[in-house]
Write an enzyme that holds these catalytic residues in place. Structure first.
Site, PDB file in Angstrom:
ATOM      1  N   HIS A   7      -8.823  -6.906   6.864  1.00  0.00           N
ATOM      2  CA  HIS A   7      -9.061  -7.882   5.788  1.00  0.00           C
ATOM      3  C   HIS A   7     -10.495  -8.385   5.849  1.00  0.00           C
ATOM      4  CE1 HIS A   7      -4.625  -8.528   6.797  1.00  0.00           C
ATOM      5  NE2 HIS A   7      -4.647  -7.838   5.681  1.00  0.00           N
TER       6      HIS A   7
ATOM      7  N   CYS B 117      10.016   1.764  -0.008  1.00  0.00           N
ATOM      8  CA  CYS B 117       9.483   1.238   1.258  1.00  0.00           C
ATOM      9  C   CYS B 117       9.347  -0.277   1.132  1.00  0.00           C
ATOM     10  CB  CYS B 117       8.121   1.844   1.594  1.00  0.00           C
ATOM     11  SG  CYS B 117       7.347   0.997   2.999  1.00  0.00           S
TER      12      CYS B 117
ATOM     13  N   CYS C 207       5.646  -1.554   1.718  1.00  0.00           N
ATOM     14  CA  CYS C 207       4.728  -1.343   0.588  1.00  0.00           C
ATOM     15  C   CYS C 207       5.204  -2.089  -0.645  1.00  0.00           C
ATOM     16  CB  CYS C 207       4.657   0.118   0.175  1.00  0.00           C
ATOM     17  SG  CYS C 207       3.896   1.221   1.341  1.00  0.00           S
TER      18      CYS C 207
ATOM     19  N   CYS D 227       7.894   6.645   4.973  1.00  0.00           N
ATOM     20  CA  CYS D 227       6.786   6.166   4.152  1.00  0.00           C
ATOM     21  C   CYS D 227       5.481   6.807   4.630  1.00  0.00           C
ATOM     22  CB  CYS D 227       6.680   4.644   4.264  1.00  0.00           C
ATOM     23  SG  CYS D 227       5.129   4.005   3.612  1.00  0.00           S
TER      24      CYS D 227
ATOM     25  N   LYS E 290      -5.307   5.169  14.177  1.00  0.00           N
ATOM     26  CA  LYS E 290      -5.145   4.000  13.327  1.00  0.00           C
ATOM     27  C   LYS E 290      -4.945   2.768  14.218  1.00  0.00           C
ATOM     28  CE  LYS E 290      -2.909   2.762   9.008  1.00  0.00           C
ATOM     29  NZ  LYS E 290      -2.307   1.458   9.142  1.00  0.00           N
TER      30      LYS E 290
ATOM     31  N   LYS F 165      -1.263  -2.769  16.991  1.00  0.00           N
ATOM     32  CA  LYS F 165      -1.049  -3.622  18.157  1.00  0.00           C
ATOM     33  C   LYS F 165      -0.406  -2.831  19.283  1.00  0.00           C
ATOM     34  CE  LYS F 165      -1.342  -8.295  16.612  1.00  0.00           C
ATOM     35  NZ  LYS F 165      -0.794  -8.763  15.339  1.00  0.00           N
TER      36      LYS F 165
HETATM   37  N1  MSP Z   1      -1.410  -7.400  -1.356  1.00  0.00           N
HETATM   38  C1  MSP Z   1      -1.835  -6.059  -1.462  1.00  0.00           C
HETATM   39  C2  MSP Z   1      -3.038  -5.927  -2.357  1.00  0.00           C
HETATM   40  C3  MSP Z   1      -2.873  -6.461  -3.744  1.00  0.00           C
HETATM   41  S1  MSP Z   1      -4.333  -6.367  -4.665  1.00  0.00           S
HETATM   42  C4  MSP Z   1      -3.898  -6.743  -6.230  1.00  0.00           C
HETATM   43  C5  MSP Z   1      -2.178  -5.533  -0.069  1.00  0.00           C
HETATM   44  N2  MSP Z   1      -2.469  -6.465   0.858  1.00  0.00           N
HETATM   45  S2  MSP Z   1      -2.865  -6.181   2.378  1.00  0.00           S
HETATM   46  O1  MSP Z   1      -2.855  -7.445   3.046  1.00  0.00           O
HETATM   47  O2  MSP Z   1      -2.072  -5.144   2.924  1.00  0.00           O
HETATM   48  O3  MSP Z   1      -4.365  -5.781   2.347  1.00  0.00           O
HETATM   49  C6  MSP Z   1      -4.727  -4.483   2.060  1.00  0.00           C
HETATM   50  C7  MSP Z   1      -6.240  -4.370   2.081  1.00  0.00           C
HETATM   51  O4  MSP Z   1      -6.792  -4.886   3.305  1.00  0.00           O
HETATM   52  C8  MSP Z   1      -6.670  -2.929   2.053  1.00  0.00           C
HETATM   53  O5  MSP Z   1      -6.714  -2.400   0.750  1.00  0.00           O
HETATM   54  C9  MSP Z   1      -8.034  -3.013   2.678  1.00  0.00           C
HETATM   55  O6  MSP Z   1      -8.932  -3.517   1.726  1.00  0.00           O
HETATM   56  C10 MSP Z   1      -7.820  -4.041   3.769  1.00  0.00           C
HETATM   57  N3  MSP Z   1      -7.372  -3.398   5.010  1.00  0.00           N
HETATM   58  C11 MSP Z   1      -6.217  -3.616   5.698  1.00  0.00           C
HETATM   59  N4  MSP Z   1      -6.207  -2.840   6.817  1.00  0.00           N
HETATM   60  C12 MSP Z   1      -7.323  -2.112   6.884  1.00  0.00           C
HETATM   61  C13 MSP Z   1      -7.862  -1.189   7.797  1.00  0.00           C
HETATM   62  N5  MSP Z   1      -7.254  -0.823   8.915  1.00  0.00           N
HETATM   63  N6  MSP Z   1      -9.072  -0.663   7.497  1.00  0.00           N
HETATM   64  C14 MSP Z   1      -9.761  -1.012   6.378  1.00  0.00           C
HETATM   65  N7  MSP Z   1      -9.276  -1.875   5.513  1.00  0.00           N
HETATM   66  C15 MSP Z   1      -8.056  -2.421   5.700  1.00  0.00           C
HETATM   67  O7  MSP Z   1      -2.217  -4.339   0.095  1.00  0.00           O
END
Ligand code: MSP
Length: 510
Positions: free
Chosen positions: A24, A129, A132, A147, A300, A303
């Site tokens: 994030h 899933c 997701c 998934c 990837k 934890k």
């Molecule tokens: N809530 C949805 C997005 C809705 S947008 C209208 C979601 N949330 S999430 O909390 O899973 O955040 C996903 C986003 O966080 C990814 O698209 C990416 O931008 C970022 N990332 C989460 N894990 C990541 C990594 N390991 N590496 C890079 N970015 C990552 O999906």
């Protein structure tokens, strides 16, 4: 080319079923770098981030913890919100999809989609899933019915839903992709999205009957909207209430850049434009897709593998600027990349401390030692000027196509060039020879000018350290005005003003 003044950039909104982690932080930092750069260029910037609070992932996590979804959302939304200042993110608003204004606007837009005839009621059955919050189509499913993203076993779900007629947008999307090859960047993700469309679009379920944690469907109150439709609309709804008493929609819509990770490509490059077409709204200019951060072992991050890099640990040890610099420098934006604390340490010591930090310290120290802090007014070195020529324009071009890593590399080459210039000119020798006073003036003016330019260009990446450096270098002037992009070119005649002492920008860390 006509460049619109407004620049609207977004991060995905983050799920509140868990705490913020490096992934994030990564997207948020990248978006912040682009936003700050565009502000330097005088663009009218709006930077949006926030939290995605509805749907199964949050409802399930809340149930597991024995709390109400709103309670879990409140706690975790606060964590994401307080992450922003720790990252020095300059977001203009933080949206939460449980905001009443967001919910009302979602209902309004989706009612229009319904009224326009793009929905119907049907029975949905498929592999689902819960992590997701997405039904998977056959060619996405991994062996053993798992998934493709979470690798957990999918569930068979069947329910009566409202459907969105995604299939009827097949031609319109193909046309969009043909006419706008930069709609999705970089190109490999454009191709991925296009081949998903070309494989044939199926209608998708727009509502859920089994779930209560969501935005109520106005024409069928027993249902809530499928969380993805509610979530995607955040980019649009936020503008209507981010500033009390003011609607920013006309000023900033459509979005210039949606920045996302590749995990949510389909939603942003297929569902989202189709939904906007169905609602009669303008489409975003670009969706920029970045890769995944991996553990230092190249797997990837997770934890259970123990290869997670904690952003707060990096910030505590090396500072926010170091985290920002490291992520933009070490992982080529757009691709996947491994990250780890050892690599942070290496970049901190070799590049931040020994290269930029040292350049700043020695330049200011020499101005003080040899010229009592005054920056001599002089012509700058012709060779250096040549090496800096066009740098600002090139950086701007790269930022326009969301290439912050490449832009940073160009800037860094100049940081190194300036350090070599110090060695070549050996000002400490010039200082011993009264006949070389003019040459020493020129050397110091060139160095101060070069340092000023790289500091302006590095500002979006490392706002705090560059502000300190700029303040020391322009002690007698208005530092903020010096940081605009108009001041990013290397001048042929420079100097004037005074420099004051600068504490090390990147001190030794244990
Ligand atoms: N809530 C949805 C997005 C809705 S947008 C209208 C979601 N949330 S999430 O909390 O899973 O955040 C996903 C986003 O966080 C990814 O698209 C990416 O931008 C970022 N990332 C989460 N894990 C990541 C990594 N390991 N590496 C890079 N970015 C990552 O999906």
């Amino acid at each position: 080319m006509f460049e619109s003044m407004s620049f609207y950039i977004t991060t995905p909104i983050y799920y509140v079923n868990a705490q913020p982690h490096l992934g994030h932080a990564y997207t948020t930092i990248a978006v912040d770098v682009l936003a700050r750069h565009m502000r330097q260029r005088g663009r009218d910037v709006f930077f949006l981030t926030g939290t995605d609070e509805h749907g199964e992932p949050v409802a399930d996590a809340a149930r597991a913890q024995g709390v109400e979804p709103q309670e879990l959302a409140d706690v975790n939304a606060e964590r994401f919100k307080s992450l922003m200042p720790r990252l020095e993110a300059s977001n203009d608003f933080f949206i939460r999809t449980s905001d009443a204004q967001h919910e009302a606007r979602v209902q309004e837009v989706l009612q229009r989609v319904h009224d326009n005839g793009h929905t119907y009621k049907g029975l949905y059955e498929g592999w689902y899933c819960p992590r997701c919050a997405d039904f998977k189509v056959e060619n996405e499913i991994l062996e053993g019915n798992r998934c493709p993203i979470h690798e957990i076993e999918l569930e068979r779900h069947s329910e009566e839903n409202w459907f969105f007629r995604l299939s009827t947008f097949q031609r319109a999307l193909e046309r969009l992709y043909a006419e706008q090859p930069d709609f999705v960047m970089p190109p490999r993700h454009y191709n991925e999205a296009l081949s998903f469309i070309a494989s044939g679009l199926q209608d998708v379920s727009l509502t859920r009957a089994r779930l209560q944690w969501g935005v109520t469907v106005p024409w069928d109150p027993g249902h809530v909207f499928y969380v993805w439709f509610d979530a995607l609309l955040n980019y649009y709804t936020a503008l209507s209430y981010a500033r009390p008493g003011e609607d920013l929609t006309d000023r900033f819509w459509p979005a210039t850049y949606h920045v996302i990770g590749k995990d949510i490509l389909k939603f942003h490059t297929v569902f989202w434009p189709a939904l906007l077409l169905a609602a009669g709204l303008e489409l975003p200019r670009h969706v920029f897709v970045h890769g995944f951060l991996l553990g230092a072992d190249g797997r990837k991050m997770s934890k259970s593998l123990g290869n997670v890099l904690d952003p707060f640990e990096v910030i505590d040890r090396y500072g926010t600027d170091a985290l920002r610099f490291y992520l933009m420098r070490d992982v080529a934006f757009g691709g996947d990349g491994a990250v780890g604390m050892e690599a942070v340490k290496a970049r901190y010591e070799t590049e931040l401390a020994n290269e930029y930090g040292n350049l700043a310290s020695r330049t200011i120290a020499m101005l003080q030692r040899y010229r009592d802090g005054a920056i001599p007014q002089s012509d700058t070195d012709a060779g250096l000027a040549r090496d800096f020529a066009g740098l600002d324009a090139r950086v701007a071009e790269l930022m326009d196509i969301a290439e912050p890593t490449q832009a940073l590399e160009l800037i860094w080459q100049r940081v190194r060039r300036l350090n070599r210039f110090v060695e070549e000119r050996a000002p400490w020798q010039l200082a011993r020879d009264p006949a070389a006073a003019g040459e020493l003036d020129g050397t110091l003016a060139s160095l101060a000018e070069g340092l000023r330019v790289v500091t302006v260009l590095l500002h979006p990446y490392m706002p705090a350290s560059t502000e300190r450096c700029m303040a020391a270098l322009t002690a007698s002037r208005d530092g903020a005005a010096q940081s605009t992009f108009a001041r990013a070119a290397f001048a042929r005649r420079a100097g004037g003003g005074a420099a004051v002492e600068l504490e090390p920008l990147f001190p030794k860390r244990t």
